[in-house]
Design an enzyme around this catalytic site. Structure first.
Site, mmCIF file in Angstrom:
data_model
loop_
_atom_site.group_PDB
_atom_site.id
_atom_site.type_symbol
_atom_site.label_atom_id
_atom_site.label_comp_id
_atom_site.label_asym_id
_atom_site.label_seq_id
_atom_site.Cartn_x
_atom_site.Cartn_y
_atom_site.Cartn_z
ATOM 1 N N LYS A 6 0.942 -1.448 0.019
ATOM 2 C CA LYS A 6 -0.196 0.030 0.218
ATOM 3 C C LYS A 6 0.425 1.011 0.048
ATOM 4 O O LYS A 6 2.040 1.466 0.821
ATOM 5 C CB LYS A 6 -0.572 -0.175 1.095
ATOM 6 C CG LYS A 6 -1.227 1.451 2.050
ATOM 7 C CD LYS A 6 -2.679 1.143 2.819
ATOM 8 C CE LYS A 6 -2.776 2.234 3.312
ATOM 9 N NZ LYS A 6 -3.890 2.295 4.399
HETATM 10 C C1 R5P Z 1 -2.378 4.782 8.325
HETATM 11 O O1 R5P Z 1 -0.862 4.375 8.483
HETATM 12 C C2 R5P Z 1 -3.301 4.725 7.720
HETATM 13 O O2 R5P Z 1 -2.434 2.536 8.159
HETATM 14 C C3 R5P Z 1 -4.699 4.362 7.218
HETATM 15 O O3 R5P Z 1 -4.814 2.846 7.250
HETATM 16 C C4 R5P Z 1 -3.717 4.877 5.493
HETATM 17 O O4 R5P Z 1 -3.241 5.967 5.767
HETATM 18 C C5 R5P Z 1 -5.265 4.490 5.248
HETATM 19 O O5 R5P Z 1 -5.977 5.763 5.503
HETATM 20 P P1 R5P Z 1 -6.011 7.088 4.293
HETATM 21 O O6 R5P Z 1 -6.489 6.992 3.029
HETATM 22 O O7 R5P Z 1 -7.442 7.810 5.774
HETATM 23 O O8 R5P Z 1 -5.191 7.398 4.479
#
Ligand code: R5P
Length: 326
Positions: free
Chosen positions: A225
């Site tokens: 990710k």
């Molecule tokens: C951050 O490290 C968290 O793992 C979140 O899952 C990630 O940032 C994704 O969430 P968002 O779309 O709010 O950035």
């Protein structure tokens, strides 16, 4: 999962794969693209006969996360509290998650929120965040593994997630943790998602993100990710496993849909989106619009129209409401 049926109001301009009005968008019914795994995004790794992943269980779990019908996924990230505490929109995780879970291919969250706030009868794959141990008040890169693989198995997780902090003070520690977690995941048939956390001093550009994603893949992460950026194709092309994008800080809905559409156009295997869904003025409409982009190849404009139309009350209900007011 995804068995709920939602009656949609008349939808705007049709887009490829758009379901008919009387079916839930993408979730039930609707034409889907033929089964097609994108070699570009590395999704071919889960194909039958591939030797890249030897465990049937691991492939099966990954196929629960990245849907074979489209080779993509809509992961709902609700793990923010693990270092941010009660994030806006997630103050009461149970209330936030329940209406969104039927539209998510996967929930990404910690074991504490899973146990306390998700109905165990819900049929949605879980990607368990297993790294942590720091807070917004400390050096974030100093993370360790806080949940064992045995616990992940006990919780029936379909995958586990850990952050790596390339270029940060504890880079080595987080990369070694990733390698160890992959060993553990392979032993148990559980795929590992590497999350490329970006330190304060790092640029979210293709050069940095490609470096971080590639290192994650080299260490054995089964999917990665990261963030969308200019020249995102380079990040995807140089990462031999599927890449999904985080949503990042809250944007206006139209811009968030443009972000998702650009990412899948440039080869992302979907999104792992949090704030841009659960902080939306209408989270349930927003996640359906995101699904239309990811699984239905809707343009951002089409998805935004869908988002707006889902906010309007269904015509019959509206009429009944008007009558009741008279
Ligand atoms: C951050 O490290 C968290 O793992 C979140 O899952 C990630 O940032 C994704 O969430 P968002 O779309 O709010 O950035």
């Amino acid at each position: 999962m995804c068995s709920s049926s939602v009656i949609l109001p008349p939808s705007p301009a049709p887009f490829k794969g758009q379901p008919s009005e009387d079916t839930a968008p993408v979730l039930t019914g609707g034409r889907r693209r033929p089964y097609k795994l994108s070699e570009r995004s590395g999704t071919a790794l889960i194909q039958e006969g591939s030797n890249a992943m030897s465990s049937w269980g691991l492939k099966n779990r990954l196929a629960r996360i990245i849907r074979p019908a489209t080779g993509r996924t809509v992961m709902l990230a609700v793990d923010h509290g693990y270092f941010l505490g009660p994030t806006s929109g997630l103050e009461s995780p149970a209330e936030t998650i329940a209406p969104l879970a039927p539209y998510a291919d996967t929930l990404m969250l910690t074991r504490g929120v899973l146990r306390s706030s998700v109905d165990p009868r819900v049929d949605v794959p879980i990607v368990l965040r297993v790294s942590g141990g720091t807070s917004i008040l400390s050096e974030l890169s100093n993370e360790g593994v806080v949940t064992t693989m045995e616990d992940a198995v006990r919780l029936n997780a379909s995958g586990v997630a850990l952050s790596i902090y390339v270029g940060s003070p504890y880079e080595r520690q987080t990369l070694l943790s990733l390698a160890a977690l992959v060993d553990d995941g392979e032993r148990h048939g559980i795929p590992v998602l590497a999350v490329t956390a970006v330190g304060k001093d790092m640029a979210r550009d293709a050069r940095y993100l490609a470096l971080a994603c590639r290192i994650a893949a080299e260490l054995g992460a089964h999917f990665v990710k990261t963030y969308y950026c200019d020249n995102f194709e380079h990040v995807v092309r140089t990462c031999p496993v599927p890449v999904v994008i985080a949503g990042g800080k809250k944007l206006p809905e139209k811009e968030a849909l443009e972000l998702a559409a650009s990412a899948v156009r440039d080869g992302a295997s979907g999104v792992d989106m949090g704030r841009n869904i659960f902080q939306s003025v209408n989270p349930v409409a927003m996640i359906q619009a995101v699904r239309a982009v990811v699984h239905g190849d809707a343009t951002a404009a089409q998805a935004y129209e869908l988002f707006k139309s889902l906010q309007r009350p269904a015509p019959r209900k509206a009429r009944a409401k008007a009558r009741a007011k008279r």
